[in-house]
Enzyme design. Sequence first.
Site, PDB file in Angstrom:
ATOM      1  CG  ASP A 172      -3.485  -3.436   9.351  1.00 26.37           C
ATOM      2  OD1 ASP A 172      -2.737  -3.132  10.291  1.00 26.37           O
ATOM      3  OD2 ASP A 172      -3.139  -3.388   8.150  1.00 26.37           O
ATOM      4  CG  ASN A 180       2.364   7.396   7.100  1.00 19.57           C
ATOM      5  OD1 ASN A 180       1.600   8.358   7.073  1.00 19.57           O
ATOM      6  ND2 ASN A 180       2.452   6.596   8.149  1.00 19.57           N
ATOM      7  CG  HIS A 185       5.087  10.425   9.050  1.00 15.74           C
ATOM      8  ND1 HIS A 185       4.710   9.145   9.383  1.00 15.74           N
ATOM      9  CD2 HIS A 185       6.356  10.331   8.571  1.00 15.74           C
ATOM     10  CE1 HIS A 185       5.698   8.305   9.135  1.00 15.74           C
ATOM     11  NE2 HIS A 185       6.712   8.991   8.642  1.00 15.74           N
ATOM     12  CG  ASP A 189      -0.327  11.968  12.323  1.00 19.81           C
ATOM     13  OD1 ASP A 189      -0.053  10.759  12.342  1.00 19.81           O
ATOM     14  OD2 ASP A 189       0.424  12.838  12.813  1.00 19.81           O
ATOM     15  CD  GLU A 216      -0.273   0.214  10.129  1.00 20.16           C
ATOM     16  OE1 GLU A 216       0.316  -0.586   9.399  1.00 20.16           O
ATOM     17  OE2 GLU A 216       0.317   0.918  10.987  1.00 20.16           O
TER      18      GLU A 216
END
Length: 311
Positions: A172, A180, A185, A189, A216
């Site tokens: 994780d 973010n 975003h 990504d 994630e």
Amino acid sequence: MTDRAVILIVDDEISNIEIMSAVLEDDYEVCFATSGEEALKVAQTVLPDLILLDVLMPGIDGYEVCQRLKKDRMLADIPVIFTTGLNDQDAEVRGLSAGAIDYVTKPIQPVILLARVANHVELKRLRDQLAQMAVTDALTGLSNRRHLEQTLATETTKLARTGDWLSVIMVDIDFFKLFNDTFGHPAGDRCLAMVAAALTRAVHLATDVTARYGGEEFVCVLPGRDHDAAVLVAKEIQEQVSSLRIPHPGSTVSTCVTVSIGVASACCLPEMSASQWMAHADRQLYLSKRAGRNEIFSTVFNAQEIGLISE
């Protein structure tokens, strides 16, 4: 390593195997079996791209072999072409009903055999490509959750036959929501894609599978790896992610992106389900995050879900 398709020839007459092998060996990797029982064992080991299967054999005949192949999750998608001296409609219908895709009659005609094998190998290649697209995460290029679940089910079934080890790693990205919120975003990504690439570098055996589990979170499936080997992979994952040096001012454990990791390892037994590895790995991931993140926690468990080990 070769990219040539593998053809399994099954026939109790060595002369027939030699004839078909001579026709195919320039274009394909060829292996063979001389009985139904041997064919099933070879198929499980080699996982051929196509099987040429004789109908009339001592012991279990070709029809039963085909039926058993189609009931095996690992072997069900392998195309089967029956080879037989029988040349009647009832025999053909029975073969197709058992799961075969085609028939080749003896004596073998080389041009016909080559053409039919080539057609079905190409069709399988196209099906495999479509299947791969269906189980790939578009953003990271890793396997998706569907493929992960399929892989775990397959590996636990296969490894239970030998009682071999299986390890699962859950990863994780720490404080990813804050990342973010800070960078947006699109940057999130890019971070996911970079971390996915780092996992691929750390988890590099051909039998290993790395998947994006969701958001994630990532999961690595390591067939044949015991607890110690899996923890070494987990440490390599942390080092690879750290080496990316992705700035993360919102993190409270580092100035750069880090990951928390949970590891679950066990020897496979028939009564154990794939969900046990996921549940134990998830529990270890929770402990890693509760301990402050950027940590590795691991466990060795058995069918009764006991025997915890922490790192």
